[in-house]
Design a protein around this motif. Structure first.
Motif, short mmCIF file in Angstrom:
data_model
loop_
_atom_site.label_atom_id
_atom_site.label_comp_id
_atom_site.label_asym_id
_atom_site.label_seq_id
_atom_site.Cartn_x
_atom_site.Cartn_y
_atom_site.Cartn_z
N SER A 131 0.83 -1.21 0.00
CA SER A 131 0.00 0.00 0.00
C SER A 131 0.86 1.26 0.00
O SER A 131 0.50 2.27 -0.60
CB SER A 131 -0.97 0.00 1.18
OG SER A 131 -0.28 0.07 2.39
N ALA B 62 3.83 1.43 -1.49
CA ALA B 62 4.31 1.53 -2.87
C ALA B 62 3.24 2.11 -3.78
O ALA B 62 3.54 2.92 -4.67
CB ALA B 62 4.75 0.15 -3.37
N LEU B 63 1.99 1.75 -3.56
CA LEU B 63 0.89 2.31 -4.33
C LEU B 63 0.77 3.81 -4.07
O LEU B 63 0.55 4.59 -5.00
CB LEU B 63 -0.43 1.61 -3.98
CG LEU B 63 -1.67 2.16 -4.67
CD1 LEU B 63 -1.63 1.83 -6.15
CD2 LEU B 63 -2.92 1.58 -4.04
N VAL C 136 3.17 5.85 -3.24
CA VAL C 136 4.29 6.52 -3.90
C VAL C 136 4.05 6.62 -5.40
O VAL C 136 4.31 7.65 -6.02
CB VAL C 136 5.62 5.78 -3.60
CG1 VAL C 136 6.74 6.27 -4.49
CG2 VAL C 136 5.99 5.94 -2.14
N LEU C 137 3.51 5.55 -5.99
CA LEU C 137 3.23 5.58 -7.43
C LEU C 137 2.15 6.59 -7.78
O LEU C 137 2.18 7.19 -8.86
CB LEU C 137 2.81 4.18 -7.91
CG LEU C 137 3.91 3.14 -7.95
CD1 LEU C 137 3.33 1.78 -8.30
CD2 LEU C 137 4.97 3.53 -8.97
N LEU C 138 1.18 6.77 -6.91
CA LEU C 138 0.08 7.69 -7.20
C LEU C 138 0.30 9.10 -6.67
O LEU C 138 -0.60 9.93 -6.71
CB LEU C 138 -1.21 7.12 -6.61
CG LEU C 138 -1.71 5.81 -7.22
CD1 LEU C 138 -2.91 5.29 -6.46
CD2 LEU C 138 -2.03 6.00 -8.69
N ASP D 61 2.00 11.52 -7.88
CA ASP D 61 2.03 12.56 -8.91
C ASP D 61 0.64 12.95 -9.41
O ASP D 61 0.48 14.02 -9.98
CB ASP D 61 2.88 12.10 -10.10
CG ASP D 61 4.35 11.95 -9.71
OD1 ASP D 61 4.77 12.64 -8.76
OD2 ASP D 61 5.05 11.16 -10.35
N GLY E 153 -5.10 10.60 -7.08
CA GLY E 153 -4.02 9.79 -6.51
C GLY E 153 -4.04 9.77 -5.00
O GLY E 153 -3.83 8.74 -4.37
N ALA F 145 -4.67 6.42 -2.88
CA ALA F 145 -3.61 6.00 -1.97
C ALA F 145 -4.14 5.91 -0.55
O ALA F 145 -3.85 4.94 0.18
CB ALA F 145 -2.44 6.97 -2.04
#
Length: 115
Positions: free
Chosen positions: A65, A67-68, A70-72, A74, A79, A83
């Motif tokens: 979660s 990592a998700l 961090v990916l979202l 931006d 996002g 997240a």
């Protein structure tokens, strides 16, 4: 050493039982029961098995979660919503697994102690 072995076996059983329909609702209880029974440390040892099993289950869940998130990071608004909801859902699943896993491990440890 039995507590670590029981927690690992209980966690593996829980993950496998999560994959089966109709049984997945009670999979933390069954996994905890098997882990507490294998540890053969009594009810308090079963409690320790359940807590360790919960911690071992929480680590990859919160890593994924995170990592998700961090990916979202931006994506402006959507996002943050996704997240945050991912972390809340992970917290709910880990809490459910912890509560029923600990109960199952205490019952399994008590049954093994009476044997």
């Amino acid at each position: 050493m039995n507590i670590i072995k029981g927690a690992m076996i209980g966690l593996i059983c829980t993950v496998v039982l999560y994959m089966l329909p109709l049984i997945n609702a009670l999979s933390p209880f069954f996994g905890g029961f098997i882990g507490g029974y294998v540890a053969e440390e009594g009810a308090f040892g079963g409690f320790k098995v359940g807590v360790l099993m919960s911690v071992l289950a929480a680590i990859p869940g919160f890593m994924l979660s995170g990592a998700l998130a961090v990916l979202l990071a931006d994506v402006p608004v959507l996002g943050a919503i996704l997240a945050g909801s991912g972390i809340i859902i992970t917290l709910a699943i880990v809490s459910y697994t912890a509560i029923f896993g600990i109960i199952g491990a205490v019952v399994g440890g008590a049954v093994a102690d009476k044997r």
